[in-house]
Motif scaffolding. Structure first.
Motif, PDB file in Angstrom:
ATOM      1  N   MET B   7       0.806  -1.420   0.153  1.00 56.83           N
ATOM      2  CA  MET B   7       0.160  -0.323  -0.062  1.00 56.83           C
ATOM      3  C   MET B   7       0.547   1.080   0.556  1.00 56.83           C
ATOM      4  O   MET B   7       2.727   1.579   0.920  1.00 56.83           O
ATOM      5  CB  MET B   7      -0.826  -0.069   1.251  1.00 56.83           C
ATOM      6  N   ASN B   8       0.002   2.056  -0.611  1.00 58.06           N
ATOM      7  CA  ASN B   8       1.249   3.320  -0.621  1.00 58.06           C
ATOM      8  C   ASN B   8       1.120   4.483   0.486  1.00 58.06           C
ATOM      9  O   ASN B   8      -0.046   5.119   0.596  1.00 58.06           O
ATOM     10  CB  ASN B   8       0.958   3.909  -1.738  1.00 58.06           C
ATOM     11  N   LEU B   9       1.816   4.746   0.731  1.00 59.15           N
ATOM     12  CA  LEU B   9       1.857   5.793   2.045  1.00 59.15           C
ATOM     13  C   LEU B   9       3.368   7.388   1.429  1.00 59.15           C
ATOM     14  O   LEU B   9       3.730   6.824   1.075  1.00 59.15           O
ATOM     15  CB  LEU B   9       2.353   5.313   3.421  1.00 59.15           C
ATOM     16  N   GLU B  10       2.375   8.690   1.014  1.00 57.81           N
ATOM     17  CA  GLU B  10       3.258   9.308   1.063  1.00 57.81           C
ATOM     18  C   GLU B  10       3.003  10.256   1.654  1.00 57.81           C
ATOM     19  O   GLU B  10       1.848  11.048   1.803  1.00 57.81           O
ATOM     20  CB  GLU B  10       2.683   9.556  -0.588  1.00 57.81           C
ATOM     21  N   ALA B  11       4.431  11.066   1.898  1.00 65.36           N
ATOM     22  CA  ALA B  11       4.345  12.327   3.584  1.00 65.36           C
ATOM     23  C   ALA B  11       4.363  13.119   2.536  1.00 65.36           C
ATOM     24  O   ALA B  11       4.253  14.469   3.732  1.00 65.36           O
ATOM     25  CB  ALA B  11       5.464  11.962   3.957  1.00 65.36           C
ATOM     26  N   SER B  12       4.493  13.596   1.167  1.00 67.57           N
ATOM     27  CA  SER B  12       4.806  14.901   0.933  1.00 67.57           C
ATOM     28  C   SER B  12       3.923  14.629  -0.666  1.00 67.57           C
ATOM     29  O   SER B  12       4.721  13.245  -1.421  1.00 67.57           O
ATOM     30  CB  SER B  12       6.156  15.281   0.793  1.00 67.57           C
ATOM     31  N   LEU B  13       3.602  14.823  -1.135  1.00 67.71           N
ATOM     32  CA  LEU B  13       3.466  15.276  -3.035  1.00 67.71           C
ATOM     33  C   LEU B  13       4.512  15.001  -4.132  1.00 67.71           C
ATOM     34  O   LEU B  13       3.911  15.234  -4.618  1.00 67.71           O
ATOM     35  CB  LEU B  13       1.904  16.483  -2.891  1.00 67.71           C
ATOM     36  N   ALA B 119      -2.808   9.508   8.714  1.00 68.05           N
ATOM     37  CA  ALA B 119      -2.001   7.452   8.230  1.00 68.05           C
ATOM     38  C   ALA B 119      -0.860   7.215   8.549  1.00 68.05           C
ATOM     39  O   ALA B 119      -0.239   6.546   8.387  1.00 68.05           O
ATOM     40  CB  ALA B 119      -2.958   7.255   7.355  1.00 68.05           C
ATOM     41  N   ILE B 120       0.202   8.181   7.388  1.00 66.63           N
ATOM     42  CA  ILE B 120       1.241   8.619   7.364  1.00 66.63           C
ATOM     43  C   ILE B 120       2.277   8.306   8.697  1.00 66.63           C
ATOM     44  O   ILE B 120       3.243   8.229   7.987  1.00 66.63           O
ATOM     45  CB  ILE B 120       1.823   9.164   6.464  1.00 66.63           C
ATOM     46  N   LEU B 162      -1.630  -0.943   7.771  1.00 65.62           N
ATOM     47  CA  LEU B 162      -0.097  -0.097   7.505  1.00 65.62           C
ATOM     48  C   LEU B 162       1.631  -0.360   7.647  1.00 65.62           C
ATOM     49  O   LEU B 162       2.045  -1.087   7.084  1.00 65.62           O
ATOM     50  CB  LEU B 162      -0.254   0.943   8.024  1.00 65.62           C
TER      51      LEU B 162
END
Lengths: 510, 277
Positions: B7-13, B119-120, B162
């Motif tokens: 699953m993708n967690l991205e902390a910054s766009l 979530a991140i 997660l």
């Protein structure tokens, strides 16, 4: 897993398009777009406020009106269901828009106005069933993600404000009067104004005549400050001045839920929930954190005002860009260089104290500072000692505590902070060590002020001017000693000193 | 068999993370050979926020990682003994390993992560969790503790899932190298079925564990967990490692373990982020 999707529906009775949750749409309706996740639907034009159609007399209507008027809230903040809202949505009294607005590669949060790509996270979301971007900047106020709608009130206002009676029996000085008149004018003309008043000029009193004028014209007024302490101090003073006006005091940790009032005193964080509602916005200490560091907060405050509104900036130390705007005649300003008691501002002294960090490592204070502290404690003069960081604060406090166990230190993460400050006010604590947290808004009669390590970057010109402004604030003890203990003078220190001297001269010149 | 795509967690766009996930301040990153080879050791916290996470002390219960006041090696704490003697079957949970002490800062972090839905923040634990898993439980089948459907709707995500997604990520070069050097070299990895996250189900919607008293927690008899009937064959004779965020009394984990054992799991262990005491 249920997914909440939204549709755009054309409403012939309103002659406009409205946004409804999929579950509330009927087959007879003319669906223009959707169903889809709310952020992927295009923005609808915001409906005019005060367009009141239909009459609702149930208690739910009034509770929603009271909670939602002038704000944009999440569904769970409102504590209702979509079914409850359905009639209000269809009549256009409550409208929906996406919480996050897509901007080419990033988003903008419609609550806190941040568009910094670093302040957004992306994570799997079970309510929309896909990867979902959310705003991390204001997450402590409730999560806003790409599938979260914000609700806004377009119906009639529940605010009913009586004619304000100003119950304040002081007199304003000449400088204050001038500023009060300028304030009144700019409220009338719905213009911006900068009130540049030195620390201790009596800024709150200047506001009274202007606020009375605005309230009597049925204008809604916001007074906002970045600090909770200031809001807590301002509340009782305002209530005393306007005893028949209900006031909303909003700050983090506040629990009171009053119906919306025409005078709102709130921390800047709390104003993020408001939208298009204020006619007059007074921003106290515009240059202070967090405006200073965080552009989005200022935008969030702008969002809370109506399209045509007056903004009043109050500060002792305007930032460069505000000064630039004044110089370009883009912003009118009024300066009060003298304190309300008429005495000049104490000018800081510089005292070289060598490599004070080394001294601290050997568990001792620089000699000059030690002498200064001892003198204050012996003579019972309250003293504030500012230090750059929490680590240094802890060292200095432990050193001083060996001499006098009543000495305390406060910083932003201290839970007992308010208690310690009030003990300092009462005189139980003879000397208070603090970080920059107390640089603003604290008034202690007859206090002497020192800064250790004033060459640190954290002590900017405005911070040092504010710190120096703690001394000599009361009319009974208008003088005070201000010393900057340093290991090399910085530009900021010199500029701060010049700033104060200039302000003092400005008054004498007249 | 192919692993389920993490699953993708991205902390910054904008794809660059140079700020602390907790205090948003800029983090100074040092470029080293390791950072060059792998991205797993990325710094998600600044130095001062990292120091708020308190690693477990040396004196811990050998079975549940509970910090103990008395010293000595191979000490089992009273609770663990009680669990062992409670039923005749013995303790269903063999072992729990935690990363950090559940202190005030951890409480704040958990509340922002789980209840506010940030979530991140899970990324903070990625490196440590992976390391622990690769060192000790490479040959175990990881199963996250599920949450009920109602909770899932409230929160939008399951924090344990997660954590699972981190374990399913492919090995980096550094990790491969260190695997060769450690004992795990010869052990064969369990094949993780694509539906690893839904092997265990939580049926009942009980009171939140955090709202219950210690007595209520330890005495609860009903088991809210059920093994997904489609997956019962995959569990048989497997060593299982459960994933959860906090170990307080261990009753949640033990009830999940009981359910898994009754479906033929060989052993059940657990990795938790925080150990409450």
């Amino acid at each position: 897993m249920i997914s909440i999707r939204f549709v755009h529906v054309f409403k012939p009775s309103l002659n406009s398009t409205i946004c409804l949750p999929e579950t509330c749409s009927k087959e007879s309706m003319e669906v223009i777009r959707g169903p889809s996740v709310i952020s992927s639907l295009p923005q609808l034009p915001l409906p005019d406020s005060d367009h009141s159609t239909g009459s609702f007399n149930d208690p739910l209507y009034h509770s929603i009106q009271n909670k939602l008027y002038g704000k944009e809230l999440l569904l769970n903040e409102l504590e209702v269901t979509w079914e409850d809202l359905h009639p209000l949505l269809e009549s256009g009294i409550v409208s929906i828009r996406s919480g996050l607005l897509p901007l080419n590669k990033t988003f903008r949060c419609h609550r806190c106005y941040t568009d910094n790509p670093k302040m957004f996270g992306r994570a799997p979301c079970s309510s929309c069933g896909s990867l979902c971007t959310y705003c991390r900047h204001c997450i402590m106020m409730g999560k806003i993600s790409t599938c979260t709608p914000l609700l806004r009130w377009n119906g009639p206002s529940p605010v009913n404000s009586p004619h304000p009676h100003l119950k304040w029996e002081g007199t304003l000085t000449k400088g204050q009067l001038k500023a009060a008149q300028a304030l009144k004018d700019s409220i009338e003309k719905e213009q911006e104004l900068l009130i540049w008043a030195v620390c201790g000029a009596g800024k709150t009193e200047i506001l009274f005549p202007g606020l009375q004028f605005a309230l009597s014209k049925k204008k809604r007024v916001l007074v906002t400050s970045p600090r909770t302490d200031v809001v807590l101090e301002l509340m009782p003073r305002m209530q005393k001045a306007f005893p028949n006006i209900p006031i909303n005091g909003l700050y983090g940790g506040g629990t009171k839920k009053d119906p919306p009032a025409s005078l709102v005193i709130a921390t800047t964080h709390q104003t993020m929930r408001f939208t298009d509602t204020f006619d007059v916005v007074v921003i106290d200490e515009v240059d202070a954190f967090p405006f200073h560091a965080d552009d989005s907060l200022l935008h969030a405050v702008y969002k809370s005002k109506k399209n045509k509104a007056s903004i009043i900036y109050l500060t002792a130390t305007p930032s460069e860009d505000i000064k630039q705007r004044v110089a370009n005649e883009d912003l009118s300003s009024v300066v009060i260089p003298r304190r309300f008691h008429g005495h000049p501002l104490p000018v800081p002294r510089f005292q070289w104290s060598g490599s004070w960090q080394k001294d601290l490592n050997h568990m001792r204070l620089p000699k000059s500072l030690q002498k200064w502290c001892a003198h204050r404690i012996e003579n019972g003069i309250p003293a504030l000692l500012f230090v750059p960081t929490i680590e240094i604060l802890e060292k200095v406090t432990s050193i001083l505590k060996r001499k006098n166990p009543h000495i305390q230190g406060v910083h932003s993460k201290d839970i007992k902070r308010h208690q310690k400050v009030s003990e300092f006010r009462e005189g139980v604590v003879p000397l208070l060590v603090t970080t920059t947290i107390l640089e603003r808004g604290i008034t202690i009669p007859g206090v002497d002020v020192a800064v250790l390590g004033s060459e640190d970057n954290i002590f900017t010109e405005s911070a040092l001017v504010q710190i120096a402004g703690r001394a000599g604030r009361s009319s009974s003890k208008p003088h005070g000693d201000v010393v900057f203990f340093h290991f090399g003078k910085t530009k900021a220190m010199k500029k701060a000193c010049q700033h104060i001297v200039k302000m003092n001269r400005r008054e004498e010149g007249k | 068999m192919k692993y389920k795509k993490p699953m993708n967690l991205e902390a910054s766009l904008d794809g660059r993370i140079d700020h602390c996930l907790w205090c948003s301040k800029k983090v100074e990153t040092r470029t080293s050979w390791q950072s060059f080879i792998s991205n797993a050791s990325h710094q998600y916290l600044c130095f001062s926020c990292k120091s708020l996470l308190q690693p477990l002390p040396k004196n811990c219960c050998v079975r549940c990682s509970r910090p103990l006041s008395i010293g000595g090696e191979h000490v089992e704490c009273l609770d663990c003994r009680r669990w062992r003697e409670k039923d005749n079957m013995g303790d269903t949970l063999e072992h729990n390993l935690s990363l950090y002490v559940y202190n005030e800062s951890a409480k704040e972090l958990i509340s922002r992560w789980k209840y506010r839905g940030d979530a991140i923040l899970a990324l903070i634990f990625r490196t440590e969790l992976r390391r622990l898993y690769l060192q000790k439980y490479w040959d175990h089948l990881p199963i996250p503790i599920p949450i009920s459907d109602k909770r899932m709707l409230e929160r939008g995500f399951n924090q344990s899932e997660l954590l699972l997604s981190f374990l399913l990520e492919p090995l980096s070069l550094v990790e491969k190298l260190s695997m060769i050097l450690t004992r795990m070299k010869g052990k064969k990895r369990e094949e993780i079925p694509p539906a690893a996250s839904s092997m265990l189900l939580r049926l009942m919607d009980e009171k939140k564990q955090s709202k219950k008293t210690r007595y209520e927690r330890m005495m609860a008899t009903e088991n809210p967990f059920r093994v997904n009937t489609k997956c019962s064959s995959t569990i048989k004779a497997k060593n299982i490692v459960l994933l959860d965020d906090i170990y307080t009394t261990g009753s949640t984990l033990r009830r999940a373990a009981t359910e898994l054992k009754s479906h033929g799991a060989r052993s059940v262990r657990a990795i938790t982020l925080f150990r409450g005491s």
